[in-house]
Design an enzyme around this catalytic site. Structure first.
Site: not given
Length: 288
Positions: A38-40
């Site tokens: 998952l992206d930050p």
């Protein structure tokens, strides 16, 4: 438990790699993997495997997923999300535009050809697309066939939509936001993203990354995914030796083989009434 899977509720901020590194420290092992990043800026369900259970991750990567997201209409960005720079001028989201939203959403539901965002993790000549973009290299990614099983608008504000999406693995929700804005002629980008489901696993089952680690046994995960073959002690030994076992199960591509003690011994394929080992888990160490 020294080997298992972690269902984690990732907060906004840390990278997926940050969570892997912290898990390595808490578990005292380098053997930690994940079933999808998952992206930050995104939150929600991440599944990590520790030690021998990392072998199960291959069977989790391709599962369908559910996301909740917020889409901002009227502005396209260079990254298709709020971290990018605006592309072109901002356009008004008029009442006439909002009236077309249901039709545009329906057109993006089902099997669609989607071009991944340029800052995605897709490989281009051996490097991630986002690495090339950030190095100033233009990338031209081909479209891929994805399935959007559900794309529902939950709430509408002036320029924003809260949505829920059920989709196949490999779908980019940022690209969906971009494509919705393009279909409406006003541009669009993603401002919030949360993954709430991976296959049969829900974020409501997930915990925080803290000691003691909230392990789930490999058997509980495999039993949620596949039919189960119960083994007696002799069958367990035979399977661990790679032998084919007779069974009354119908032909099945993946079956969880579980021992008398409830431990996952491995995964097998059943064909013509006999098993074929796909993967065996290493025996758990015995405490001294």
């Amino acid at each position: 438990m020294t080997s298992g899977l972690l269902l984690l509720d990732k907060p906004v901020g840390p990278t997926s790699h940050d969570l892997v590194q912290r898990t390595r420290r808490l578990a005292g092992t380098r053997r930690v993997g994940h079933a999808g990043t998952l992206d930050p800026a995104a939150s929600g369900l991440m599944i990590l495997g520790v030690d021998g259970a990392t072998r199960l991750l291959t069977y989790l990567v391709g599962l369908d997923k559910t996301y909740t997201a917020t889409i901002r209409l009227g502005v396209a960005t260079s990254t298709d999300d709020a971290e990018g720079t605006p592309v072109g001028e901002a356009l008004p989201v008029t009442a006439a535009v909002r009236e077309r939203i249901p039709g545009a959403v329906r057109a993006l539901t089902g099997e669609v050809d989607q071009v991944p965002s340029s800052v995605s993790a897709v490989h281009v000549d051996g490097r991630r697309a986002h690495e090339l973009v950030r190095a100033g290299v233009e990338v031209d990614l081909p479209s891929r066939r994805v399935t959007i099983r559900r794309f529902d608008v939950l709430a509408t504000r002036e320029e924003e939509l809260d949505v829920v999406v059920d989709c196949s693995s490999g779908t980019y929700i940022r690209a969906l936001a971009r494509d919705l804005g393009a279909a409406l002629g006003v541009g669009g980008h993603l401002t919030a993203l949360r993954r709430t489901r991976v296959g049969p696993f829900d974020v409501a089952e997930a915990g925080a990354l803290e000691a003691p680690l909230p392990f789930r046994s490999p058997a509980s995960v495999a039993e949620a995914l596949f039919p189960v073959l119960r083994l007696d002690a002799d069958e367990q030994v035979a399977l661990q030796q790679g032998k084919r076992l007779p069974t009354g199960l119908a032909d099945t591509p993946v079956v969880a083989a579980v021992g008398e003690d409830g431990r996952l011994i491995g995964l097998v394929e059943v064909r013509a009434g006999r098993t074929r080992v796909l993967m065996n888990l290493p025996p758990e160490p015995v405490a001294a």
